[in-house]
Design a protein around this motif. Structure first.
Motif, mmCIF file in Angstrom:
data_model
loop_
_atom_site.group_PDB
_atom_site.id
_atom_site.type_symbol
_atom_site.label_atom_id
_atom_site.label_comp_id
_atom_site.label_asym_id
_atom_site.label_seq_id
_atom_site.Cartn_x
_atom_site.Cartn_y
_atom_site.Cartn_z
ATOM 1 N N ASP A 188 3.837 3.883 -1.267
ATOM 2 C CA ASP A 188 4.625 4.012 -3.260
ATOM 3 C C ASP A 188 5.990 3.944 -2.321
ATOM 4 O O ASP A 188 6.855 3.707 -3.701
ATOM 5 C CB ASP A 188 4.185 5.310 -3.704
ATOM 6 C CG ASP A 188 2.751 5.743 -3.982
ATOM 7 O OD1 ASP A 188 2.553 4.310 -4.685
ATOM 8 O OD2 ASP A 188 2.139 6.468 -3.885
ATOM 9 N N ALA A 189 5.680 4.895 -1.570
ATOM 10 C CA ALA A 189 7.856 5.099 -1.488
ATOM 11 C C ALA A 189 8.281 5.401 0.274
ATOM 12 O O ALA A 189 7.199 5.391 0.901
ATOM 13 C CB ALA A 189 8.455 6.406 -1.888
ATOM 14 N N THR A 230 14.203 -0.797 -5.239
ATOM 15 C CA THR A 230 13.158 -0.864 -5.738
ATOM 16 C C THR A 230 12.398 -2.641 -5.424
ATOM 17 O O THR A 230 12.794 -2.960 -4.853
ATOM 18 C CB THR A 230 12.727 -0.540 -7.617
ATOM 19 O OG1 THR A 230 13.729 -1.882 -7.936
ATOM 20 C CG2 THR A 230 13.134 0.931 -7.364
ATOM 21 N N SER A 286 0.948 -1.248 0.043
ATOM 22 C CA SER A 286 -0.411 0.145 0.099
ATOM 23 C C SER A 286 0.937 1.033 -0.194
ATOM 24 O O SER A 286 0.256 1.923 -0.675
ATOM 25 C CB SER A 286 -1.126 0.087 0.905
ATOM 26 O OG SER A 286 -0.202 0.129 2.361
ATOM 27 N N GLY A 303 7.478 0.281 -5.640
ATOM 28 C CA GLY A 303 7.898 1.207 -5.100
ATOM 29 C C GLY A 303 9.508 1.732 -4.273
ATOM 30 O O GLY A 303 10.203 0.083 -4.848
ATOM 31 N N ARG A 348 4.096 -1.501 -2.516
ATOM 32 C CA ARG A 348 3.775 -1.495 -3.499
ATOM 33 C C ARG A 348 4.896 -1.743 -4.348
ATOM 34 O O ARG A 348 6.067 -1.766 -4.938
ATOM 35 C CB ARG A 348 3.180 -0.680 -4.062
ATOM 36 C CG ARG A 348 3.562 0.984 -4.633
ATOM 37 C CD ARG A 348 3.101 1.440 -5.872
ATOM 38 N NE ARG A 348 3.809 2.534 -6.557
ATOM 39 C CZ ARG A 348 4.055 2.714 -7.065
ATOM 40 N NH1 ARG A 348 4.904 1.286 -7.407
ATOM 41 N NH2 ARG A 348 4.844 3.567 -7.827
#
Length: 164
Positions: free
Chosen positions: A61-62, A163, A59, A90, A87
């Protein structure tokens, strides 16, 4: 500091400033309230343990961890939790001190690590150890930018990026 910077940038719809320390969150709250025209609706303060994040899997992003990795009791548990909440695609960006043993001194790593534990200092991982932890937790795409300090022959990473 970084949470406020991210919220002010206008690049993010929501910024969550998360810390285990209630005092750090209180300080952030005070800075936000003192600053004129700060977009208060873009920042949420959350007290939580990095190894038990209060977010659904996939849930976030970063995640940015500013000079924090060396303070976490279990970097492996924390990175695993970060990997879980990110995610797909992410990004995890961290700044931390990296221990690089003085190779010309036999057993320098063992001596320095034992000294930091005995003195109650923070535990510094080597670059290889950090990269291995992140890869084992499913994070890939290791990129780095570094700056050097004179602090006990420890390198300071200004950016470590993975990532999921």
């Amino acid at each position: 500091m970084f949470s406020r910077l991210f919220a002010r940038s206008g690049l993010f719809s929501q910024v969550i400033a998360l810390d285990y320390s209630e005092n750090m969150l209180q300080q952030c709250y005070e800075f936000v309230n003192q600053e004129e025209n700060f977009p208060k609706e873009k920042i949420v303060l959350v007290r939580a343990d990095i190894s038990r994040l209060p977010f659904l899997s996939g849930s976030v992003d970063a995640v940015h961890a500013g000079a924090a990795l060396q303070c976490w009791p279990s970097p492996t548990s924390a990175v695993a939790e970060i990997s879980c909440v990110l995610r797909p695609g992410g990004v995890f960006v961290a700044t931390t001190f990296i221990y690089e043993p003085l190779s010309f001194i036999p057993f320098s790593r063992n001596i320095c690590q034992e000294a930091t534990r005995y003195l109650g200092s923070h535990f510094f991982l080597s670059e290889r150890e950090l990269e291995d932890i992140c890869r084992a937790c499913g994070l890939v795409g290791f990129n780095k930018r570094e700056e050097w300090t004179l602090y006990n022959a420890i390198r300071y990473k200004t950016q470590i990026r993975f990532t999921f």
